[in-house]
Write an enzyme that holds these catalytic residues in place. Sequence first.
Site, PDB file in Angstrom:
ATOM      1  N   GLU A 153       0.781  -1.036   0.566  1.00  0.00           N
ATOM      2  CA  GLU A 153       0.116  -0.159  -0.176  1.00  0.00           C
ATOM      3  C   GLU A 153       1.024   1.575  -0.374  1.00  0.00           C
ATOM      4  O   GLU A 153       0.681   2.287   0.857  1.00  0.00           O
ATOM      5  CB  GLU A 153      -0.803  -0.263   0.685  1.00  0.00           C
ATOM      6  CG  GLU A 153      -2.004  -1.295   1.355  1.00  0.00           C
ATOM      7  CD  GLU A 153      -3.332  -1.455   2.358  1.00  0.00           C
ATOM      8  OE1 GLU A 153      -2.746  -0.203   3.351  1.00  0.00           O
ATOM      9  OE2 GLU A 153      -4.191  -2.236   1.892  1.00  0.00           O
ATOM     10  N   ASN A 197       2.668  -5.461  -3.108  1.00  0.00           N
ATOM     11  CA  ASN A 197       1.161  -5.721  -2.610  1.00  0.00           C
ATOM     12  C   ASN A 197       0.420  -3.876  -2.779  1.00  0.00           C
ATOM     13  O   ASN A 197       0.807  -2.865  -2.062  1.00  0.00           O
ATOM     14  CB  ASN A 197       0.952  -6.119  -1.905  1.00  0.00           C
ATOM     15  CG  ASN A 197      -0.384  -7.201  -1.441  1.00  0.00           C
ATOM     16  OD1 ASN A 197      -0.905  -6.749  -2.532  1.00  0.00           O
ATOM     17  ND2 ASN A 197      -0.794  -6.873  -0.237  1.00  0.00           N
ATOM     18  N   HIS A 233     -10.142  -6.291  -2.157  1.00  0.00           N
ATOM     19  CA  HIS A 233     -11.214  -5.818  -1.272  1.00  0.00           C
ATOM     20  C   HIS A 233     -12.171  -4.905  -2.283  1.00  0.00           C
ATOM     21  O   HIS A 233     -11.842  -4.107  -1.970  1.00  0.00           O
ATOM     22  CB  HIS A 233     -10.639  -4.908   0.114  1.00  0.00           C
ATOM     23  CG  HIS A 233      -9.131  -6.050   0.546  1.00  0.00           C
ATOM     24  ND1 HIS A 233      -9.889  -6.919   1.615  1.00  0.00           N
ATOM     25  CD2 HIS A 233      -8.232  -5.712   0.436  1.00  0.00           C
ATOM     26  CE1 HIS A 233      -8.711  -7.220   2.270  1.00  0.00           C
ATOM     27  NE2 HIS A 233      -7.244  -6.666   1.724  1.00  0.00           N
ATOM     28  N   GLU A 261      -5.722 -11.063  -1.112  1.00  0.00           N
ATOM     29  CA  GLU A 261      -6.380 -10.283   0.206  1.00  0.00           C
ATOM     30  C   GLU A 261      -8.228  -9.973  -0.536  1.00  0.00           C
ATOM     31  O   GLU A 261      -9.259  -9.794   0.115  1.00  0.00           O
ATOM     32  CB  GLU A 261      -6.421  -9.123   0.588  1.00  0.00           C
ATOM     33  CG  GLU A 261      -4.594  -8.967   0.913  1.00  0.00           C
ATOM     34  CD  GLU A 261      -4.275  -7.942   1.252  1.00  0.00           C
ATOM     35  OE1 GLU A 261      -5.229  -7.036   1.875  1.00  0.00           O
ATOM     36  OE2 GLU A 261      -3.052  -7.117   1.618  1.00  0.00           O
ATOM     37  N   ASP A 263     -11.699 -10.272  -0.636  1.00  0.00           N
ATOM     38  CA  ASP A 263     -13.641 -10.377   0.273  1.00  0.00           C
ATOM     39  C   ASP A 263     -14.360  -9.829  -0.645  1.00  0.00           C
ATOM     40  O   ASP A 263     -13.616  -7.944  -1.605  1.00  0.00           O
ATOM     41  CB  ASP A 263     -13.111 -10.144   1.822  1.00  0.00           C
ATOM     42  CG  ASP A 263     -12.326  -8.986   1.979  1.00  0.00           C
ATOM     43  OD1 ASP A 263     -12.261  -7.804   1.326  1.00  0.00           O
ATOM     44  OD2 ASP A 263     -11.792  -8.975   2.576  1.00  0.00           O
TER      45      ASP A 263
HETATM   46  C1  XIL Z   1      -6.007  -6.266   8.560  1.00  0.00           C
HETATM   47  C2  XIL Z   1      -6.497  -7.392   9.509  1.00  0.00           C
HETATM   48  O1  XIL Z   1      -7.172  -8.312   8.778  1.00  0.00           O
HETATM   49  C3  XIL Z   1      -6.784  -7.021  10.240  1.00  0.00           C
HETATM   50  O2  XIL Z   1      -6.721  -7.723  11.354  1.00  0.00           O
HETATM   51  C4  XIL Z   1      -5.989  -5.894  11.585  1.00  0.00           C
HETATM   52  O3  XIL Z   1      -6.913  -4.826  11.931  1.00  0.00           O
HETATM   53  C5  XIL Z   1      -5.940  -5.026   9.925  1.00  0.00           C
HETATM   54  O4  XIL Z   1      -6.097  -5.254   8.825  1.00  0.00           O
HETATM   55  N1  XIL Z   1      -4.870  -4.602   3.411  1.00  0.00           N
HETATM   56  C6  XIL Z   1      -3.492  -5.606   4.263  1.00  0.00           C
HETATM   57  C7  XIL Z   1      -4.094  -6.234   5.420  1.00  0.00           C
HETATM   58  O5  XIL Z   1      -2.716  -5.153   3.517  1.00  0.00           O
HETATM   59  O6  XIL Z   1      -2.802  -6.287   5.866  1.00  0.00           O
HETATM   60  C8  XIL Z   1      -5.453  -5.547   6.140  1.00  0.00           C
HETATM   61  O7  XIL Z   1      -5.159  -6.842   7.193  1.00  0.00           O
HETATM   62  C9  XIL Z   1      -6.431  -5.771   5.335  1.00  0.00           C
HETATM   63  C10 XIL Z   1      -6.261  -4.395   4.317  1.00  0.00           C
END
Ligand code: XIL
Length: 335
Positions: A153, A197, A233, A261, A263
């Site tokens: 990020e 990433n 996401h 990641e 969802d």
């Molecule tokens: C999130 C975790 O799932 C949570 O448990 C934590 O509180 C915050 O981070 N992008 C990312 C991940 O790269 O590291 C994040 O994970 C979600 C968004």
Amino acid sequence: SRPIIIRNLARPRYFGTAANTTFLYNDQAYTQIISTQFSMMTPENDSMNFLKWENIEPQQNVFNFTGGDEIVRFAKSVNARVRGHTFEWQVYELLDSSSLSKRLIMKARGNQLAPWVNDSLTATQLDRALENHIKTVLNHYRGQLYAFDVINEMISDNTPNETFKDNIWTRKFGEIAMPKALQYARETDKNIKIYINDYGTEGINSKSDTLYSVVQGFIRDGVPVDGIGFQCHFYLGQVPTTIAENMQRFADLGLDVAVTEVDINMRGPENETALAQQAQDYWTIVNACVSTNRCVGVTIWGVSDDHSWLPNGNVLPWNAQKQPKPAFYAIADAF
Ligand code: XIL
């Protein structure tokens, strides 16, 4: 009929998840699913199981590998591999904080760098800290991790006006923030796949164009990078139509690509229409990976809806009762 095991269907790619020691062993159904369905794990960052800076080096040069080690041990026991996550990352900027509880926002904001890693360090001190952190972690896990999200990020949400996020790394190091971390990682471990990433870079858009030219520059200048991770996401129905095309253009640079990641956040009632759309969205993402040469695998961010980092999101392929949702069958189908 035989049970559906997605990790088998995914071959030669992997099917991964964010693994969480809070639920491992304590939640039987969770442990059962994670043991059988996944061939890759990324430590999530709750209580003690992650590889983010705050927990792994809470005080300077005091390292705590307890949680990370536990994930590595568990993954090995079920014949899965591990992606490490992450080194250079400051603040997780919530895209839609209104849908999250205040507690979670605080947690997400606090969950990255240790307090001692702050702007009071000089550039030289921060550089030494970064080098020591990356080298210590990668030496500890030598031979045990498949890949590491060295960078997470870092691309600005305000492209093309700004290339990188304003954070401690870019404030102290400017343009060489990312190359520094990538180089320390490569110097320490020649074999681990080192990744950049990000989120919002999944489709063809200004942010992914910026990432693309940054990465092109790295390749030209000999800055080490092996792969690009696309977080995915998404909100329901909002998977970009250009996702496969976008992943392929990064692959065409000679890099691996991975979905890291996923969802799919319904932000509303879980009715049949929403479940079908969610399944379609998972299918589109997995299909994009399958149709992209050099897409090595798909990781989803959790297992079942009761343990997602997004509260009330109904975001994952298993519901809170650990039953497969339409998204589960869609993933199996797309692989
Ligand atoms: C999130 C975790 O799932 C949570 O448990 C934590 O509180 C915050 O981070 N992008 C990312 C991940 O790269 O590291 C994040 O994970 C979600 C968004």
